[in-house]
Motif scaffolding. Sequence first.
Motif, PDB file in Angstrom:
ATOM      1  N   PHE A 150      36.712  48.633  47.174  1.00  0.00           N
ATOM      2  CA  PHE A 150      37.260  49.675  47.313  1.00  0.00           C
ATOM      3  C   PHE A 150      36.755  50.383  46.722  1.00  0.00           C
ATOM      4  CE2 PHE A 150      40.766  46.911  50.206  1.00  0.00           C
ATOM      5  CZ  PHE A 150      39.946  47.728  51.214  1.00  0.00           C
ATOM      6  N   GLU A 151      36.652  50.104  44.853  1.00  0.00           N
ATOM      7  CA  GLU A 151      36.104  51.161  43.979  1.00  0.00           C
ATOM      8  C   GLU A 151      35.081  51.827  44.180  1.00  0.00           C
ATOM      9  OE1 GLU A 151      36.350  51.474  39.110  1.00  0.00           O
ATOM     10  OE2 GLU A 151      36.688  49.218  40.515  1.00  0.00           O
ATOM     11  N   ASP A 152      33.592  50.733  44.325  1.00  0.00           N
ATOM     12  CA  ASP A 152      32.789  50.842  44.912  1.00  0.00           C
ATOM     13  C   ASP A 152      32.493  52.157  46.152  1.00  0.00           C
ATOM     14  OD1 ASP A 152      32.290  49.229  43.004  1.00  0.00           O
ATOM     15  OD2 ASP A 152      31.082  47.422  44.144  1.00  0.00           O
ATOM     16  N   LEU A 153      33.381  52.464  46.382  1.00  0.00           N
ATOM     17  CA  LEU A 153      33.088  52.525  48.382  1.00  0.00           C
ATOM     18  C   LEU A 153      34.183  54.921  48.289  1.00  0.00           C
ATOM     19  CD1 LEU A 153      34.115  50.404  50.590  1.00  0.00           C
ATOM     20  CD2 LEU A 153      31.889  51.249  50.609  1.00  0.00           C
ATOM     21  N   GLY A 154      35.171  54.304  46.568  1.00  0.00           N
ATOM     22  CA  GLY A 154      35.561  55.672  46.385  1.00  0.00           C
ATOM     23  C   GLY A 154      36.963  55.904  47.245  1.00  0.00           C
ATOM     24  N   GLU A 155      37.721  54.499  47.974  1.00  0.00           N
ATOM     25  CA  GLU A 155      38.527  54.789  48.327  1.00  0.00           C
ATOM     26  C   GLU A 155      39.889  54.187  47.400  1.00  0.00           C
ATOM     27  OE1 GLU A 155      38.464  55.819  51.507  1.00  0.00           O
ATOM     28  OE2 GLU A 155      37.068  55.436  51.575  1.00  0.00           O
ATOM     29  N   PRO A 156      40.584  55.718  47.650  1.00  0.00           N
ATOM     30  CA  PRO A 156      42.170  54.870  46.243  1.00  0.00           C
ATOM     31  C   PRO A 156      42.610  54.789  47.200  1.00  0.00           C
ATOM     32  CG  PRO A 156      41.793  57.172  46.442  1.00  0.00           C
ATOM     33  CD  PRO A 156      39.967  57.128  47.529  1.00  0.00           C
ATOM     34  N   ASP A 157      43.315  54.642  48.585  1.00  0.00           N
ATOM     35  CA  ASP A 157      44.623  54.400  48.709  1.00  0.00           C
ATOM     36  C   ASP A 157      44.563  52.887  49.351  1.00  0.00           C
ATOM     37  OD1 ASP A 157      45.860  57.312  48.588  1.00  0.00           O
ATOM     38  OD2 ASP A 157      44.646  57.458  50.775  1.00  0.00           O
ATOM     39  N   ASP A 158      42.520  52.285  49.771  1.00  0.00           N
ATOM     40  CA  ASP A 158      42.988  50.654  49.477  1.00  0.00           C
ATOM     41  C   ASP A 158      43.090  50.167  48.704  1.00  0.00           C
ATOM     42  OD1 ASP A 158      42.429  51.075  52.850  1.00  0.00           O
ATOM     43  OD2 ASP A 158      41.116  52.008  52.846  1.00  0.00           O
ATOM     44  N   TRP A 159      42.343  51.079  47.900  1.00  0.00           N
ATOM     45  CA  TRP A 159      42.404  50.324  45.670  1.00  0.00           C
ATOM     46  C   TRP A 159      43.865  50.107  45.504  1.00  0.00           C
ATOM     47  CZ3 TRP A 159      43.898  52.487  40.944  1.00  0.00           C
ATOM     48  CH2 TRP A 159      41.971  51.232  39.624  1.00  0.00           C
ATOM     49  N   SER A 160      44.890  50.685  45.556  1.00  0.00           N
ATOM     50  CA  SER A 160      46.069  50.696  45.730  1.00  0.00           C
ATOM     51  C   SER A 160      46.600  49.741  46.174  1.00  0.00           C
ATOM     52  CB  SER A 160      46.905  52.036  45.849  1.00  0.00           C
ATOM     53  OG  SER A 160      48.010  51.894  45.730  1.00  0.00           O
ATOM     54  N   VAL A 161      46.336  49.770  47.565  1.00  0.00           N
ATOM     55  CA  VAL A 161      46.798  48.874  48.388  1.00  0.00           C
ATOM     56  C   VAL A 161      46.940  47.081  47.969  1.00  0.00           C
ATOM     57  CG1 VAL A 161      47.023  48.370  50.545  1.00  0.00           C
ATOM     58  CG2 VAL A 161      47.439  49.701  50.118  1.00  0.00           C
ATOM     59  N   ALA A 162      45.182  47.556  47.507  1.00  0.00           N
ATOM     60  CA  ALA A 162      45.138  45.787  47.756  1.00  0.00           C
ATOM     61  C   ALA A 162      45.923  45.460  46.211  1.00  0.00           C
ATOM     62  CB  ALA A 162      43.453  45.781  46.795  1.00  0.00           C
ATOM     63  N   HIS A 163      45.758  46.574  44.801  1.00  0.00           N
ATOM     64  CA  HIS A 163      46.488  45.913  43.713  1.00  0.00           C
ATOM     65  C   HIS A 163      47.927  45.276  43.996  1.00  0.00           C
ATOM     66  CE1 HIS A 163      43.153  47.912  41.798  1.00  0.00           C
ATOM     67  NE2 HIS A 163      43.791  47.234  40.659  1.00  0.00           N
ATOM     68  N   GLN A 164      48.848  45.997  45.445  1.00  0.00           N
ATOM     69  CA  GLN A 164      49.857  45.829  45.115  1.00  0.00           C
ATOM     70  C   GLN A 164      49.636  44.318  45.899  1.00  0.00           C
ATOM     71  OE1 GLN A 164      51.576  48.530  48.853  1.00  0.00           O
ATOM     72  NE2 GLN A 164      52.349  46.486  49.771  1.00  0.00           N
ATOM     73  N   LYS A 165      48.904  43.282  46.662  1.00  0.00           N
ATOM     74  CA  LYS A 165      48.911  42.741  47.861  1.00  0.00           C
ATOM     75  C   LYS A 165      48.183  41.322  46.455  1.00  0.00           C
ATOM     76  CE  LYS A 165      47.741  44.461  51.870  1.00  0.00           C
ATOM     77  NZ  LYS A 165      49.193  43.744  52.970  1.00  0.00           N
ATOM     78  N   LEU A 166      47.412  42.568  45.212  1.00  0.00           N
ATOM     79  CA  LEU A 166      46.685  41.458  44.531  1.00  0.00           C
ATOM     80  C   LEU A 166      48.398  41.037  43.281  1.00  0.00           C
ATOM     81  CD1 LEU A 166      43.972  42.824  42.410  1.00  0.00           C
ATOM     82  CD2 LEU A 166      44.656  40.045  43.059  1.00  0.00           C
ATOM     83  N   ALA A 167      49.446  41.634  43.598  1.00  0.00           N
ATOM     84  CA  ALA A 167      50.694  41.312  42.455  1.00  0.00           C
ATOM     85  C   ALA A 167      51.318  40.828  43.169  1.00  0.00           C
ATOM     86  CB  ALA A 167      51.090  42.923  42.804  1.00  0.00           C
ATOM     87  N   LEU A 168      51.450  40.431  45.153  1.00  0.00           N
ATOM     88  CA  LEU A 168      52.056  39.425  45.309  1.00  0.00           C
ATOM     89  C   LEU A 168      51.620  38.253  44.637  1.00  0.00           C
ATOM     90  CD1 LEU A 168      53.197  41.748  47.950  1.00  0.00           C
ATOM     91  CD2 LEU A 168      54.268  41.106  46.253  1.00  0.00           C
ATOM     92  N   ALA A 169      49.832  37.713  45.423  1.00  0.00           N
ATOM     93  CA  ALA A 169      49.462  36.665  44.919  1.00  0.00           C
ATOM     94  C   ALA A 169      49.314  35.951  43.300  1.00  0.00           C
ATOM     95  CB  ALA A 169      48.219  37.092  45.181  1.00  0.00           C
ATOM     96  N   HIS A 170      50.028  36.928  42.321  1.00  0.00           N
ATOM     97  CA  HIS A 170      49.955  36.212  41.052  1.00  0.00           C
ATOM     98  C   HIS A 170      51.454  36.131  41.134  1.00  0.00           C
ATOM     99  CE1 HIS A 170      46.509  37.073  39.170  1.00  0.00           C
ATOM    100  NE2 HIS A 170      45.851  38.041  39.827  1.00  0.00           N
ATOM    101  N   ARG A 171      52.045  36.732  41.673  1.00  0.00           N
ATOM    102  CA  ARG A 171      54.098  36.520  41.753  1.00  0.00           C
ATOM    103  C   ARG A 171      54.010  34.524  42.533  1.00  0.00           C
ATOM    104  NH1 ARG A 171      58.263  35.194  44.326  1.00  0.00           N
ATOM    105  NH2 ARG A 171      56.410  35.080  46.204  1.00  0.00           N
ATOM    106  N   GLY A 172      53.198  35.051  43.317  1.00  0.00           N
ATOM    107  CA  GLY A 172      53.185  33.398  44.086  1.00  0.00           C
ATOM    108  C   GLY A 172      52.866  32.457  43.559  1.00  0.00           C
ATOM    109  N   ALA A 173      51.596  32.643  42.794  1.00  0.00           N
ATOM    110  CA  ALA A 173      51.466  31.844  41.812  1.00  0.00           C
ATOM    111  C   ALA A 173      52.039  31.642  40.698  1.00  0.00           C
ATOM    112  CB  ALA A 173      49.418  32.397  41.070  1.00  0.00           C
ATOM    113  N   GLY A 174      52.967  32.055  40.314  1.00  0.00           N
ATOM    114  CA  GLY A 174      53.774  32.476  38.940  1.00  0.00           C
ATOM    115  C   GLY A 174      53.550  33.446  38.203  1.00  0.00           C
ATOM    116  N   ASP A 175      52.557  33.642  37.745  1.00  0.00           N
ATOM    117  CA  ASP A 175      51.955  34.574  36.723  1.00  0.00           C
ATOM    118  C   ASP A 175      52.957  36.162  36.633  1.00  0.00           C
ATOM    119  OD1 ASP A 175      50.973  36.071  34.244  1.00  0.00           O
ATOM    120  OD2 ASP A 175      49.040  35.578  35.499  1.00  0.00           O
ATOM    121  N   ILE A 176      54.007  36.252  36.593  1.00  0.00           N
ATOM    122  CA  ILE A 176      55.236  37.296  36.950  1.00  0.00           C
ATOM    123  C   ILE A 176      54.769  38.516  35.722  1.00  0.00           C
ATOM    124  CG2 ILE A 176      57.494  38.593  36.595  1.00  0.00           C
ATOM    125  CD1 ILE A 176      57.004  35.980  38.924  1.00  0.00           C
TER     126      ILE A 176
END
Length: 349
Positions: free
Chosen positions: A248-274
């Motif tokens: 998304f960064e390479d494609l210049g898509e800021p909204d998708d890039w933001s959504v991807a960080h939201q989902k990354l955050a939840l994955a790290h929460r699930g892995a126990g890395d708060i």
Amino acid sequence: MIGVQQWTGREASALRAALRMSMRAFAEHLGVALRTVAKWERLGADTVPRPDTQAILDTALTRADPTAQARFDALRPPNGQRPKGNPADYETWTEDIDRAIVCLSRQNFTFASSLLNRWLGARKPHDLDAKGRYLYGRSLVLLGDLQRDQGAILGPLSARQSYGTAHSLFGDLDIPRRVAQIELSLAVVNEMAGHLDTSARQYEQLATDERLSPRDQARARLWVGTALSKEGNNEYAAQVMLCATHDFEDLGEPDDWSVAHQKLALAHRGAGDITQALHYIGIARTTGTVDSPMQRVRLDTAYGHILLSDPATRNDGLSVLDQATQIAQQYGLSHQLRSIEGIRKGQQG
């Protein structure tokens, strides 16, 4: 050479649509009054232009480029048959589709539904020509998006039903890109319905599907990670999501890039890395350009979920979820409300 034995308002309207001109631009192009073009649009086959105007229309058709001539030939009914679509109606239909897209981005579901159903309820696909079936398919996809956002994903009046019908229409019309986009939407429906293995396989296939744009392929890769995270495979999911984030960064898509960080955050929460979860949700909350009710609810739900994972911030998490609940209730976001309720029950358990 394409020719017209006798022009009526119907053929004149088809020529205007084929040239992709507004009524005003078409009137100026022909050198006739705007009210004359409006009359053709209104009366169709029931009005016949004067002989001198017939000659003007002949000249306009002859001078049109081959692509426009082909469009005209497709739009006009053959051998004097009754048309299955009115170009003037199609222009209004297209405008309503554009308005519905704006309404959906703002979660104004009631108005969007009325705009779409005024066309879907009054027409049957088999009664329409190719242009009409295309617009019918686009309307069905938007209706499916609306139903999905409201949480109606299964059953006869659901996103799956709307997407499935649209998939058949675009398949018959041989528009591969639209077909693949609908397959991506159907994979989302499967994920929402809890069919995580199925949706993950669909996402993986679509992530390299050349029918899709690079942006949609990157979305498919991101959603592979989403399905993996829901299955509990959070560490691998985070790796997959991080790759999509770079895309998304390479494609210049800021909204998708933001959504991807939201989902990354939840994955790290699930892995126990708060710590990492808070890092990524912080990025998501401060980036992106879309500020729709849906996105605010998703961000607040993710943020609240992460805060609940630490006893020290549990009360803050509950407060954030309360805010998300209020917005979700206000806009009828049923699926989001169910997600919030599931998070609360998980904490109680």
